[in-house]
Design a protein around this motif. Structure first.
Motif, PDB file in Angstrom:
ATOM      1  N   SER A  14       5.845  25.265 -36.694  1.00 32.44           N
ATOM      2  CA  SER A  14       5.141  24.957 -35.450  1.00 32.44           C
ATOM      3  C   SER A  14       6.120  24.872 -34.294  1.00 32.44           C
ATOM      4  O   SER A  14       7.335  24.748 -34.493  1.00 32.44           O
ATOM      5  CB  SER A  14       4.346  23.655 -35.592  1.00 32.44           C
ATOM      6  OG  SER A  14       5.221  22.553 -35.662  1.00 32.44           O
ATOM      7  N   VAL A  26       1.660  24.168 -31.541  1.00 33.47           N
ATOM      8  CA  VAL A  26       0.922  25.294 -32.120  1.00 33.47           C
ATOM      9  C   VAL A  26       1.719  25.743 -33.327  1.00 33.47           C
ATOM     10  O   VAL A  26       2.961  25.741 -33.301  1.00 33.47           O
ATOM     11  CB  VAL A  26       0.733  26.492 -31.160  1.00 33.47           C
ATOM     12  CG1 VAL A  26      -0.356  26.215 -30.155  1.00 33.47           C
ATOM     13  CG2 VAL A  26       2.023  26.898 -30.505  1.00 33.47           C
ATOM     14  N   GLY A  27       1.011  26.144 -34.371  1.00 35.28           N
ATOM     15  CA  GLY A  27       1.733  26.510 -35.578  1.00 35.28           C
ATOM     16  C   GLY A  27       0.936  27.450 -36.441  1.00 35.28           C
ATOM     17  O   GLY A  27      -0.193  27.845 -36.119  1.00 35.28           O
ATOM     18  N   VAL A  28       1.574  27.819 -37.552  1.00 32.38           N
ATOM     19  CA  VAL A  28       0.950  28.694 -38.541  1.00 32.38           C
ATOM     20  C   VAL A  28       1.204  28.100 -39.922  1.00 32.38           C
ATOM     21  O   VAL A  28       2.313  27.624 -40.213  1.00 32.38           O
ATOM     22  CB  VAL A  28       1.526  30.125 -38.480  1.00 32.38           C
ATOM     23  CG1 VAL A  28       0.877  31.009 -39.538  1.00 32.38           C
ATOM     24  CG2 VAL A  28       1.346  30.729 -37.098  1.00 32.38           C
ATOM     25  N   ASN A  30       1.033  29.232 -43.901  1.00 35.27           N
ATOM     26  CA  ASN A  30       0.832  30.258 -44.916  1.00 35.27           C
ATOM     27  C   ASN A  30      -0.192  29.781 -45.939  1.00 35.27           C
ATOM     28  O   ASN A  30      -0.504  28.579 -46.003  1.00 35.27           O
ATOM     29  CB  ASN A  30       2.153  30.547 -45.637  1.00 35.27           C
ATOM     30  CG  ASN A  30       2.930  31.678 -44.994  1.00 35.27           C
ATOM     31  OD1 ASN A  30       2.351  32.530 -44.334  1.00 35.27           O
ATOM     32  ND2 ASN A  30       4.236  31.682 -45.209  1.00 35.27           N
ATOM     33  N   ILE A  47      -7.095  28.121 -34.600  1.00 30.35           N
ATOM     34  CA  ILE A  47      -6.970  29.203 -33.611  1.00 30.35           C
ATOM     35  C   ILE A  47      -7.365  30.535 -34.228  1.00 30.35           C
ATOM     36  O   ILE A  47      -8.077  31.325 -33.637  1.00 30.35           O
ATOM     37  CB  ILE A  47      -5.519  29.277 -33.081  1.00 30.35           C
ATOM     38  CG1 ILE A  47      -5.193  28.005 -32.316  1.00 30.35           C
ATOM     39  CG2 ILE A  47      -5.316  30.503 -32.215  1.00 30.35           C
ATOM     40  CD1 ILE A  47      -3.747  27.870 -31.936  1.00 30.35           C
ATOM     41  N   LYS A  48      -6.887  30.791 -35.429  1.00 30.27           N
ATOM     42  CA  LYS A  48      -7.247  32.036 -36.122  1.00 30.27           C
ATOM     43  C   LYS A  48      -7.109  31.783 -37.614  1.00 30.27           C
ATOM     44  O   LYS A  48      -6.048  31.358 -38.056  1.00 30.27           O
ATOM     45  CB  LYS A  48      -6.328  33.173 -35.669  1.00 30.27           C
ATOM     46  CG  LYS A  48      -6.695  34.516 -36.261  1.00 30.27           C
ATOM     47  CD  LYS A  48      -6.046  35.657 -35.526  1.00 30.27           C
ATOM     48  CE  LYS A  48      -6.517  36.967 -36.127  1.00 30.27           C
ATOM     49  NZ  LYS A  48      -6.681  38.009 -35.119  1.00 30.27           N
ATOM     50  N   GLY A  49      -8.173  32.024 -38.369  1.00 28.34           N
ATOM     51  CA  GLY A  49      -8.159  31.769 -39.803  1.00 28.34           C
ATOM     52  C   GLY A  49      -9.109  30.633 -40.131  1.00 28.34           C
ATOM     53  O   GLY A  49     -10.147  30.465 -39.472  1.00 28.34           O
ATOM     54  N   PRO A  85      -3.094  33.055 -44.139  1.00 30.42           N
ATOM     55  CA  PRO A  85      -2.286  32.515 -43.037  1.00 30.42           C
ATOM     56  C   PRO A  85      -3.169  32.176 -41.833  1.00 30.42           C
ATOM     57  O   PRO A  85      -3.987  33.004 -41.406  1.00 30.42           O
ATOM     58  CB  PRO A  85      -1.321  33.670 -42.734  1.00 30.42           C
ATOM     59  CG  PRO A  85      -1.133  34.344 -44.053  1.00 30.42           C
ATOM     60  CD  PRO A  85      -2.507  34.300 -44.692  1.00 30.42           C
ATOM     61  N   ALA A  87      -3.512  30.075 -37.961  1.00 28.90           N
ATOM     62  CA  ALA A  87      -2.880  29.472 -36.783  1.00 28.90           C
ATOM     63  C   ALA A  87      -3.712  28.299 -36.290  1.00 28.90           C
ATOM     64  O   ALA A  87      -4.949  28.337 -36.351  1.00 28.90           O
ATOM     65  CB  ALA A  87      -2.733  30.505 -35.675  1.00 28.90           C
TER      66      ALA A  87
END
Lengths: 94, 94
Positions: A14, A26-28, A30, A47-49, A85, A87
């Protein structure tokens, strides 16, 4: 400066920032299973996923998709199951 | 693995990830003026904050707030004016 954080052997990363005195990252994440502890209360937004989570005092799992948010109490924890994955935005509410 | 990218002396940082074969990054831009070149076409979405941008073939500047998106053509460029640290999602459209 923008601080990069790494957790779980780099499977969660992040970037911390401050916007109008709001502290956020903000981060991702896995694919994987994770347990996070909170200090301040947090609002997490996908955010996405998707994130499937279980709060410390809840026996049910809930899935949040893109654009959806959930709150986590301060000085608590939550478990995550991440199947692709994903976000996220984490806003600290203190 | 999640790849962390740094631009402009660390004033822009992003994390690259792939979700269902979509390549994307989430990142943060500190206050500042930037010029980015594109390879693939991109959809940029403001996550928190605001981005004021000028596309390569446009003489006007446009401001995008939280939740708003704009497209940038491939093999092109765009200028940014960022007045407070801002988080964004960049989706590559190729």
């Amino acid at each position: 400066m923008l601080k990069v954080n790494e957790y779980f052997d780099g499977n969660v990363k992040s970037i911390g920032f401050e916007h109008a005195s709001d502290k956020s990252t903000v981060g991702v994440m896995n694919t994987g299973d994770y347990l996070f502890n909170t200090g301040a209360p947090e609002r997490m937004t996908v955010i996405k996923g998707a994130l499937t989570i279980q709060l410390a005092n809840d026996d049910k799992w809930h899935t949040y998709e893109q654009g959806q948010s959930f709150h986590v109490a301060g000085d608590s924890s939550f478990k995550l199951q991440v199947t692709a994955p994903t976000a996220y935005l984490c806003e600290f509410l203190d």
